[in-house]
Design a protein around this motif. Sequence first.
Motif, mmCIF file in Angstrom:
data_model
loop_
_atom_site.group_PDB
_atom_site.id
_atom_site.type_symbol
_atom_site.label_atom_id
_atom_site.label_comp_id
_atom_site.label_asym_id
_atom_site.label_seq_id
_atom_site.Cartn_x
_atom_site.Cartn_y
_atom_site.Cartn_z
ATOM 1 N N ARG A 84 1.011 -1.215 0.148
ATOM 2 C CA ARG A 84 0.160 -0.066 0.005
ATOM 3 C C ARG A 84 0.831 1.301 -0.061
ATOM 4 N NH1 ARG A 84 -3.478 -1.062 -2.507
ATOM 5 N NH2 ARG A 84 -4.365 1.206 -1.904
ATOM 6 N N PRO A 85 0.022 2.230 -0.627
ATOM 7 C CA PRO A 85 0.846 3.708 -0.587
ATOM 8 C C PRO A 85 0.953 4.167 1.077
ATOM 9 C CG PRO A 85 -0.787 3.653 -2.006
ATOM 10 C CD PRO A 85 -0.829 2.437 -1.329
ATOM 11 N N GLU A 140 14.118 10.357 11.529
ATOM 12 C CA GLU A 140 14.736 9.083 11.472
ATOM 13 C C GLU A 140 13.578 8.076 11.328
ATOM 14 O OE1 GLU A 140 17.742 8.339 14.501
ATOM 15 O OE2 GLU A 140 18.354 10.517 14.428
ATOM 16 N N ALA A 141 12.339 8.378 11.836
ATOM 17 C CA ALA A 141 11.259 7.314 11.730
ATOM 18 C C ALA A 141 10.795 7.463 10.366
ATOM 19 C CB ALA A 141 10.007 7.802 12.708
ATOM 20 N N LEU A 142 10.751 8.520 9.591
ATOM 21 C CA LEU A 142 10.247 8.553 8.048
ATOM 22 C C LEU A 142 11.325 7.683 7.504
ATOM 23 C CD1 LEU A 142 8.956 9.601 5.775
ATOM 24 C CD2 LEU A 142 10.558 11.498 5.722
ATOM 25 N N ASN A 143 12.609 7.829 7.777
ATOM 26 C CA ASN A 143 13.559 6.858 6.812
ATOM 27 C C ASN A 143 13.468 5.512 7.419
ATOM 28 O OD1 ASN A 143 15.583 8.728 5.319
ATOM 29 N ND2 ASN A 143 15.248 10.005 7.073
ATOM 30 N N TRP A 144 13.294 5.322 8.635
ATOM 31 C CA TRP A 144 12.996 3.818 8.981
ATOM 32 C C TRP A 144 11.828 3.102 8.182
ATOM 33 C CZ3 TRP A 144 9.887 0.685 11.313
ATOM 34 C CH2 TRP A 144 10.219 -0.619 11.573
ATOM 35 N N ILE A 145 10.897 3.712 8.446
ATOM 36 C CA ILE A 145 9.628 3.175 7.764
ATOM 37 C C ILE A 145 10.008 3.209 6.265
ATOM 38 C CG2 ILE A 145 7.211 4.052 6.739
ATOM 39 C CD1 ILE A 145 7.047 5.303 9.591
ATOM 40 N N ALA A 146 10.653 3.938 5.512
ATOM 41 C CA ALA A 146 10.919 3.825 4.075
ATOM 42 C C ALA A 146 11.939 2.654 3.809
ATOM 43 C CB ALA A 146 11.593 4.952 3.593
ATOM 44 N N GLU A 151 8.785 -5.261 4.577
ATOM 45 C CA GLU A 151 8.411 -5.987 5.557
ATOM 46 C C GLU A 151 6.941 -5.299 6.313
ATOM 47 O OE1 GLU A 151 10.832 -5.105 9.675
ATOM 48 O OE2 GLU A 151 12.077 -5.269 7.950
ATOM 49 N N LEU A 152 6.820 -4.093 6.086
ATOM 50 C CA LEU A 152 5.635 -3.445 6.619
ATOM 51 C C LEU A 152 4.568 -3.387 5.535
ATOM 52 C CD1 LEU A 152 7.275 -0.131 8.118
ATOM 53 C CD2 LEU A 152 6.181 -2.129 9.412
ATOM 54 N N GLY A 153 4.500 -3.942 4.366
ATOM 55 C CA GLY A 153 3.778 -4.172 3.248
ATOM 56 C C GLY A 153 3.302 -2.901 2.649
#
Length: 321
Positions: A84-85, A140-146, A151-153
């Motif tokens: 998903r976006p 840093e959270a934004l980069n971690w999510i990217a 794995e996060l779909g």
Amino acid sequence: MTARLPLRTQVFATVLGRLATPVEEATDHAALRAQRTRLMNTPVGRAVFGTPDRRARAETIEIPLRGRTLTALIHRPTGVGGRRPVIVNFHGGGWVQGSPDQSAWLASRVAAGSGATVISPSYRLAPEHPFPAAVDDTWEALNWIADHADELGLDVDRIGVMGDSAGGNLAAVAAQRSVVEGGPRLRAQVLIYPAVEMYEKFASELRMPDEPVLSAKNMSAFAHLYLGDAYGTQDPLASPLRAKSFDDLPGAFILTADHDPLLDNGVHYRDALQRAGVRVRYREYPGAVHGFLSLPGVSPVAHRAVSDIVDYVAAHVVVPG
């Protein structure tokens, strides 16, 4: 001409003013946060602040960063498959209050309506953790999510940021850093009554010093608590309106309220982006106070605004042109 505030909004603001300790008078900010959490979890609080949309399922994850761990609330739209976006959403609260739960109504509505996954990470709060702690955490959270999109779909090629008030400040900073520092290539930024200037006072703040929900005294207190020893800084990480360049930033949807001392912050940021050739959608909502998108039970215009955000996210992130 400024539209009159709905009676429900006026009554709520009056009651809130009597129940809640003003931030400028607080000495125990942990207790002030707990007070707000208790209020939100009462039947009246749920009626005022809204409840998560059942068309989106929520889960909590941890984001491990160097020397600290953040939590994040994920809202996934039901009934859709595949990667998903994603919209990374930063909550408001003057950098002093708030949590991902605070924006659950908004985040879940955007997820359910647009088909994008919305992730709201926490960040360290002032005054215990003054500037630039929140800036570092959200970036840093934004980069971690990217980096963990698979794995996060998530589809990392369709990513945007969103934030309200202090969160709008952090979203704007993250969008700028993504260009300057080579972070995720964002498709859009949704900035909801953003605080983008921490040094200069604009006309709306001087014209509306005593509006409901956010007053000039509140604004000053939040700024002092957030910036700490850096108060008075003109650093663009604190005031994204002071960036050297706005070139190549993603398109933006900027929402403002006509009974909000932060109104001109949004107007000036719109103008700065447009001068740089950035595509901007701007809308000022009549009869609305600061924070109205967190008050769907007493601010009818909140429902119109969230529909506008859904449409924007669907058009610019979910199905980019």
